[in-house]
Write a protein that holds these residues in place. Structure first.
Motif, PDB file in Angstrom:
ATOM      1  N   THR A  85       0.833  -1.207   0.000  1.00 16.62           N
ATOM      2  CA  THR A  85       0.000   0.000   0.000  1.00 16.62           C
ATOM      3  C   THR A  85       0.865   1.253   0.000  1.00 16.62           C
ATOM      4  O   THR A  85       0.507   2.266  -0.617  1.00 16.62           O
ATOM      5  N   LEU A  86       2.018   1.199   0.653  1.00 11.48           N
ATOM      6  CA  LEU A  86       2.942   2.332   0.634  1.00 11.48           C
ATOM      7  C   LEU A  86       3.478   2.582  -0.776  1.00 11.48           C
ATOM      8  O   LEU A  86       3.711   3.726  -1.164  1.00 11.48           O
ATOM      9  N   ILE A  87       3.670   1.524  -1.542  1.00 12.66           N
ATOM     10  CA  ILE A  87       4.067   1.688  -2.945  1.00 12.66           C
ATOM     11  C   ILE A  87       2.938   2.358  -3.724  1.00 12.66           C
ATOM     12  O   ILE A  87       3.161   3.306  -4.495  1.00 12.66           O
ATOM     13  N   VAL A  88       1.722   1.865  -3.514  1.00 11.47           N
ATOM     14  CA  VAL A  88       0.542   2.405  -4.196  1.00 11.47           C
ATOM     15  C   VAL A  88       0.346   3.884  -3.860  1.00 11.47           C
ATOM     16  O   VAL A  88      -0.157   4.659  -4.684  1.00 11.47           O
ATOM     17  N   LEU A  89       0.757   4.288  -2.683  1.00 10.87           N
ATOM     18  CA  LEU A  89       0.622   5.677  -2.247  1.00 10.87           C
ATOM     19  C   LEU A  89       1.277   6.652  -3.221  1.00 10.87           C
ATOM     20  O   LEU A  89       0.761   7.744  -3.471  1.00 10.87           O
ATOM     21  N   VAL A  90       2.419   6.262  -3.796  1.00  6.13           N
ATOM     22  CA  VAL A  90       3.151   7.162  -4.702  1.00  6.13           C
ATOM     23  C   VAL A  90       3.168   6.672  -6.158  1.00  6.13           C
ATOM     24  O   VAL A  90       3.518   7.435  -7.067  1.00  6.13           O
ATOM     25  N   ASN A  91       2.799   5.433  -6.365  1.00  3.15           N
ATOM     26  CA  ASN A  91       2.943   4.837  -7.693  1.00  3.15           C
ATOM     27  C   ASN A  91       2.202   5.568  -8.826  1.00  3.15           C
ATOM     28  O   ASN A  91       2.707   5.617  -9.948  1.00  3.15           O
ATOM     29  N   PRO A  92       1.016   6.152  -8.582  1.00  2.00           N
ATOM     30  CA  PRO A  92       0.321   6.818  -9.694  1.00  2.00           C
ATOM     31  C   PRO A  92       1.050   8.028 -10.261  1.00  2.00           C
ATOM     32  O   PRO A  92       0.795   8.428 -11.392  1.00  2.00           O
ATOM     33  N   TRP A  93       1.976   8.617  -9.491  1.00  2.00           N
ATOM     34  CA  TRP A  93       2.571   9.865  -9.955  1.00  2.00           C
ATOM     35  C   TRP A  93       4.088   9.915  -9.996  1.00  2.00           C
ATOM     36  O   TRP A  93       4.657  10.711 -10.746  1.00  2.00           O
ATOM     37  N   PHE A  94       4.813   9.059  -9.267  1.00  4.76           N
ATOM     38  CA  PHE A  94       6.234   9.377  -9.124  1.00  4.76           C
ATOM     39  C   PHE A  94       7.052   9.139 -10.393  1.00  4.76           C
ATOM     40  O   PHE A  94       7.914   9.957 -10.730  1.00  4.76           O
ATOM     41  N   MET A  95       6.783   8.112 -11.183  1.00  6.18           N
ATOM     42  CA  MET A  95       7.474   7.971 -12.467  1.00  6.18           C
ATOM     43  C   MET A  95       6.854   8.869 -13.550  1.00  6.18           C
ATOM     44  O   MET A  95       7.591   9.490 -14.334  1.00  6.18           O
TER      45      MET A  95
END
Length: 389
Positions: A85-95
């Motif tokens: 879930t911590l990955i999902v927290l930033v995954n939509p925008w960081f790359m």
């Protein structure tokens, strides 16, 4: 011919030469002033956002060792909902944010570089490090995946041959060929060259007067074409179409001062929406594992706008962090994942406490990557291979 006529012709030629030199001098002066102006107005928040985003890769790729996304990783210890879930927290925008920032940066880079100079710079900065990393670094990640999952006991030459002669799903988690984390560099190289032709056909100066009139709602709705482009050139979730769209939006829209001023006026609204959708994303994923394409692309775009404008307000200054990581962030990106995989392979065999494993892998990888960056900088060949300035 009379002496008077000859004298007039000589003076005429002299006048034309002097006038020509004056024009050239004036053009050179204007070009110099434009370059100086670009330098003086450097937008440090772009550098800082890029550097912070790249540093996020250390925890994100560490948490991937426990992901519950239906796949594995080079080293995989089973599913952990909290870390996933911590990955999902930033995954939509960081790359995606990195592609937007690359587009904005390209806009300013082309103010002081010719088309040819830009292409040469892309080859040196992107293509050469990609080829070098693909030949040397990425095979090590696949090698340790084979060691971890298949107890591979063969030598490095045998694995190198296997790596370059076996193609499966391009993940590399089974030891077969993969671009690994260098997919970003490959995509950016291709996108940069294609976009160069697009921007040549549609120059920024001609488009900017229309883009500058875009209402905030129209900017928000750009997530729709970005989402639709996600399905173009999609390789297991890595979409060259979507990232191409993000790059062009960065180039044409988020480098437009009129658009930025309009977005700045509603930054508080953007920040509130960003907080709400991020909280919703976490709740939906943690409780129901929901991660729908349209929903994620909407959150990703809103997040990019909020972070971009927030960065302009908060991070637009040059600090020691900026100066150091402007040079270090790119080679750190290239080096970090190979070091992480190798370190994780050995650390997880020493200690079985998840918290200790996470902290040791994440912090240890960061320290070793920074060390590797400085060591590589001492050797000219490795400097070029790792993209060190």
């Amino acid at each position: 011919m009379h002496f008077y006529e000859m004298d007039v012709k000589i003076h005429k030629k002299l006048f034309l030469k002097v006038a020509g030199w004056c024009i050239i001098k004036q053009m050179a002066k204007q070009q110099f002033e434009r370059v100086v102006s670009v330098k003086e107005e450097r937008k440090y928040f772009i550098d800082n956002l890029r550097n912070i985003t790249i540093l996020l890769l250390f925890p994100v790729h560490t948490f991937m060792i426990w992901n519950d996304f239906g796949g594995r990783f080079y080293i995989w210890l089973g599913e952990n909902k909290i870390l996933s879930t911590l990955i999902v927290l930033v995954n939509p925008w960081f790359m995606p944010l990195l592609f937007v920032l690359a587009g904005v940066s390209a806009r300013y880079a082309l103010l002081k570089r010719t088309k040819k100079e830009f292409i040469v710079e892309r080859i040196k900065k992107l293509l050469i490090p990609f080829i070098s990393g693909l030949a040397v670094l990425v095979p090590f990640q696949a090698l340790y995946a084979r060691k971890f999952f298949d107890n591979y006991g063969g030598g490095i030459p045998g694995h190198w041959k296997y790596f370059f002669t076996h193609i499966t799903d391009f993940s590399g988690y089974d030891g077969a060929f993969t671009p690994g984390h260098l997919w970003f560099i490959l995509f950016l190289f291709i996108i940069s060259l294609v976009a160069l032709e697009v921007t040549h056909l549609m120059p920024y100066e001609k488009v900017s007067k229309y883009v500058g009139k875009m209402p905030v709602l129209a900017v928000f709705l750009l997530f729709v074409p970005i989402w639709l482009m996600y399905y173009l050139g999609n390789f297991g979730g890595y979409s060259i179409g979507k990232n191409f769209a993000l790059y062009l939006v960065g180039y044409y829209v988020l480098s437009n001062d009129a658009v930025i001023r309009r977005l700045e006026k509603c930054w508080l609204f953007l920040a509130i929406v960003f907080a709400i959708v991020t909280f919703s994303l976490v709740v939906l994923y943690y409780n129901f594992s929901y991660y729908g394409d349209l929903w994620v692309n909407f959150i990703g775009w809103i997040s990019i706008l909020a972070l971009f404008i927030g960065g302009k307000k908060i991070l637009n200054s040059k600090t020691g962090f900026t100066e150091y990581f402007n040079k270090a962030s790119y080679p750190v990106y290239i080096l970090h994942q190979t070091i992480l995989v190798v370190l994780a392979y050995y650390l997880v065999q020493i200690n079985d406490n998840t918290l200790i494993q996470v902290l040791c892998i994440c912090i240890g990888t960061f320290l070793l990557t920074v060390l590797a960056y400085h060591v590589a900088g001492l050797v000219p060949f490795f400097r070029k291979a790792a993209g060190i300035k």
